[in-house]
Scaffold this active site. Structure first.
Site, mmCIF file in Angstrom:
data_model
loop_
_atom_site.group_PDB
_atom_site.id
_atom_site.type_symbol
_atom_site.label_atom_id
_atom_site.label_comp_id
_atom_site.label_asym_id
_atom_site.label_seq_id
_atom_site.Cartn_x
_atom_site.Cartn_y
_atom_site.Cartn_z
ATOM 1 N N TYR A 12 0.841 -1.208 0.000
ATOM 2 C CA TYR A 12 0.000 0.000 0.000
ATOM 3 C C TYR A 12 0.874 1.256 0.000
ATOM 4 O O TYR A 12 0.725 2.127 -0.872
ATOM 5 C CB TYR A 12 -0.903 -0.026 1.238
ATOM 6 C CG TYR A 12 -1.906 1.105 1.297
ATOM 7 C CD1 TYR A 12 -2.993 1.148 0.432
ATOM 8 C CD2 TYR A 12 -1.777 2.127 2.238
ATOM 9 C CE1 TYR A 12 -3.921 2.186 0.493
ATOM 10 C CE2 TYR A 12 -2.702 3.156 2.310
ATOM 11 C CZ TYR A 12 -3.768 3.181 1.440
ATOM 12 O OH TYR A 12 -4.682 4.201 1.505
ATOM 13 N N ASP A 13 1.804 1.311 0.957
ATOM 14 C CA ASP A 13 2.617 2.529 1.125
ATOM 15 C C ASP A 13 3.433 2.830 -0.129
ATOM 16 O O ASP A 13 3.443 3.959 -0.630
ATOM 17 C CB ASP A 13 3.600 2.369 2.294
ATOM 18 C CG ASP A 13 2.902 2.108 3.620
ATOM 19 O OD1 ASP A 13 1.675 1.945 3.616
ATOM 20 O OD2 ASP A 13 3.584 2.070 4.649
ATOM 21 N N LYS A 43 1.313 3.757 -3.196
ATOM 22 C CA LYS A 43 0.842 5.147 -3.129
ATOM 23 C C LYS A 43 1.992 6.121 -3.370
ATOM 24 O O LYS A 43 1.804 7.188 -3.967
ATOM 25 C CB LYS A 43 0.193 5.410 -1.768
ATOM 26 C CG LYS A 43 -1.149 4.701 -1.584
ATOM 27 C CD LYS A 43 -2.257 5.424 -2.337
ATOM 28 C CE LYS A 43 -3.619 4.847 -2.031
ATOM 29 N NZ LYS A 43 -4.708 5.561 -2.721
ATOM 30 N N ASN A 90 -6.388 9.302 7.944
ATOM 31 C CA ASN A 90 -7.419 8.593 8.705
ATOM 32 C C ASN A 90 -8.816 9.213 8.649
ATOM 33 O O ASN A 90 -9.304 9.768 9.643
ATOM 34 C CB ASN A 90 -6.974 8.415 10.166
ATOM 35 C CG ASN A 90 -5.815 7.436 10.273
ATOM 36 O OD1 ASN A 90 -4.670 7.802 10.034
ATOM 37 N ND2 ASN A 90 -6.114 6.182 10.557
ATOM 38 N N ARG A 111 -10.804 -1.262 9.950
ATOM 39 C CA ARG A 111 -10.147 -0.094 10.529
ATOM 40 C C ARG A 111 -10.713 0.204 11.910
ATOM 41 O O ARG A 111 -11.802 -0.235 12.266
ATOM 42 C CB ARG A 111 -10.251 1.106 9.582
ATOM 43 C CG ARG A 111 -9.077 1.057 8.604
ATOM 44 C CD ARG A 111 -9.103 2.164 7.642
ATOM 45 N NE ARG A 111 -10.230 2.029 6.751
ATOM 46 C CZ ARG A 111 -10.432 2.819 5.708
ATOM 47 N NH1 ARG A 111 -9.593 3.769 5.449
ATOM 48 N NH2 ARG A 111 -11.463 2.622 4.931
ATOM 49 N N GLY A 132 -2.290 0.264 22.888
ATOM 50 C CA GLY A 132 -3.267 1.324 22.620
ATOM 51 C C GLY A 132 -2.701 2.727 22.776
ATOM 52 O O GLY A 132 -3.439 3.713 22.734
ATOM 53 N N GLN A 169 -0.559 4.072 20.695
ATOM 54 C CA GLN A 169 -0.281 4.662 19.370
ATOM 55 C C GLN A 169 -1.357 5.696 19.045
ATOM 56 O O GLN A 169 -2.492 5.580 19.515
ATOM 57 C CB GLN A 169 -0.197 3.573 18.270
ATOM 58 C CG GLN A 169 -1.467 2.846 17.914
ATOM 59 C CD GLN A 169 -1.735 1.618 18.769
ATOM 60 O OE1 GLN A 169 -1.410 1.574 19.947
ATOM 61 N NE2 GLN A 169 -2.371 0.610 18.185
ATOM 62 N N LYS A 210 2.902 6.959 15.776
ATOM 63 C CA LYS A 210 2.135 8.209 15.903
ATOM 64 C C LYS A 210 1.916 8.841 14.535
ATOM 65 O O LYS A 210 2.686 8.591 13.598
ATOM 66 C CB LYS A 210 2.842 9.195 16.829
ATOM 67 C CG LYS A 210 4.291 9.463 16.497
ATOM 68 C CD LYS A 210 4.869 10.363 17.591
ATOM 69 C CE LYS A 210 6.241 10.878 17.241
ATOM 70 N NZ LYS A 210 7.341 10.009 17.374
#
Ligand code: UDP
Length: 308
Positions: A144-145, A148, A173, A185, A206, A208, A273
């Site tokens: 994906y990265d 793109k 997002n 997601r 959790g 992140q 992050k």
């Protein structure tokens, strides 16, 4: 009346964009292979004489007379794009080549829906457009990265070589109604789990972070960019940052859920992050996202309540 092509037009963002552009008086051609998009998202639009749906895969060449092209076709959720990674990469790379050729033949403007993922696991925070990113080229997110990233490269090469009118938007997002129920997601997963009183699955501890932007605000940015004289790239998102733990808490409260939280393994290469610096889009495009997280989540909860 402009003739506008939207690839991925039956997907989450594409279906909202189709509706908005129809409401603004345009003719919209929606291409989608329905891999992650759904006809349900565009059901109401199919009756509109200014809307044409074509079941089509962007990895095949396509011809039509158009004035503008929004290239949104590509599964965007890690679960979906990792299911068939080679196909994901082809969708980004062959898809944008086919659409750039179409833009060239028509002298049309073309917008590429790029992503915050092009920054990978970023070493600078918040992310500015001039940052080149920190992407693993051989990991499970790379299909994906890197797809793109390559699409962005092709956009700028067409601009340099053929003077094609390109626009690159890096979306951070997005969330809202029309996300697929099994999209995978975090916002859709947590809402569906909370409404069903099933365990809320937090990956890792959790801590992140992500910046969640309501789809209507993203549409404003996309349309403003398309109709501007600029090429970008521009970050489109909301510069508010939340941990995944905070998102779980907000969604559980808004749904009065009895779900328990379960912690699962953090997927490989999951960025620690992420938060957009949007000063460039604010300055050039007057892009000012305004939907607060709670308002957007409430609207998304209403949507999922209806379809569950
Ligand atoms: N995530 C989570 N539980 C889920 C789905 C996702 O904790 O059920 C986490 C995921 O590991 C990531 C964050 O939520 O850290 C955002 O994931 P998402 O797939 O929504 O977007 P992306 O990672 O592409 O930004």
């Amino acid at each position: 009346m402009k003739k506008i092509l939207i690839t991925g037009g039956a997907g989450f963002i594409g279906s909202h964009l189709s509706k908005r552009l129809l409401d603004e008086g345009n003719y919209v051609i929606c291409l989608d292979n329905l891999y992650s998009g759904s006809k349900k998202n565009i059901e109401i639009l199919l009756k509109n004489p200014n809307f044409k749906f074509v079941e089509y895969d962007v990895t095949d060449k396509y011809f039509s007379e158009v004035n503008q092209i929004y290239n949104l076709a590509c599964p965007a959720s890690p679960i979906y794009y990792q299911k068939n990674p080679i196909k994901t990469l082809k969708t980004s790379v062959l898809g944008i080549i086919n659409m750039l050729e179409l833009a060239k033949e028509n002298n049309a403007s073309i917008l590429q829906a790029s992503t915050s993922e092009i920054y990978g696991n970023p070493n600078i925070h918040p992310q500015v457009e001039s940052y080149f990113g920190n992407v693993n080229p051989i990991g499970i997110r790379s299909c994906y990265d890197e797809g793109k990233r390559c699409a962005e490269t092709l956009m700028f090469d067409y601009k340099r070589e053929y003077n094609t009118d390109i626009k690159v938007a890096r979306i951070f997002n997005a969330y809202g109604p029309n996300m697929a129920i099994n999209d995978g997601r975090v916002v859709s997963n947590f809402i569906v789990q909370a409404l069903r009183n099933e365990p809320i699955t937090i990956y890792g501890d959790g801590s992140q972070t992500r910046s969640f932007c309501f789809v209507d605000d993203i549409l404003d940015g996309l349309i403003k960019l398309m109709n501007s004289k600029y090429s970008g790239p521009y970050n489109l998102g909301i510069p508010c940052e939340n941990t995944i733990n905070e998102i779980a808490k907000i969604i559980m409260e808004l749904t009065n859920s009895h779900s328990k939280i379960v912690y699962k393994e953090l997927p490989k290469d999951d960025p620690v992050k992420r938060k957009p610096d949007i000063s460039l889009a604010q300055k050039d495009l007057s892009f000012n996202p305004k939907v607060p997280l709670i308002t957007g989540i409430k609207k998304t909860v209403e949507y999922f309540k209806e379809i569950i």
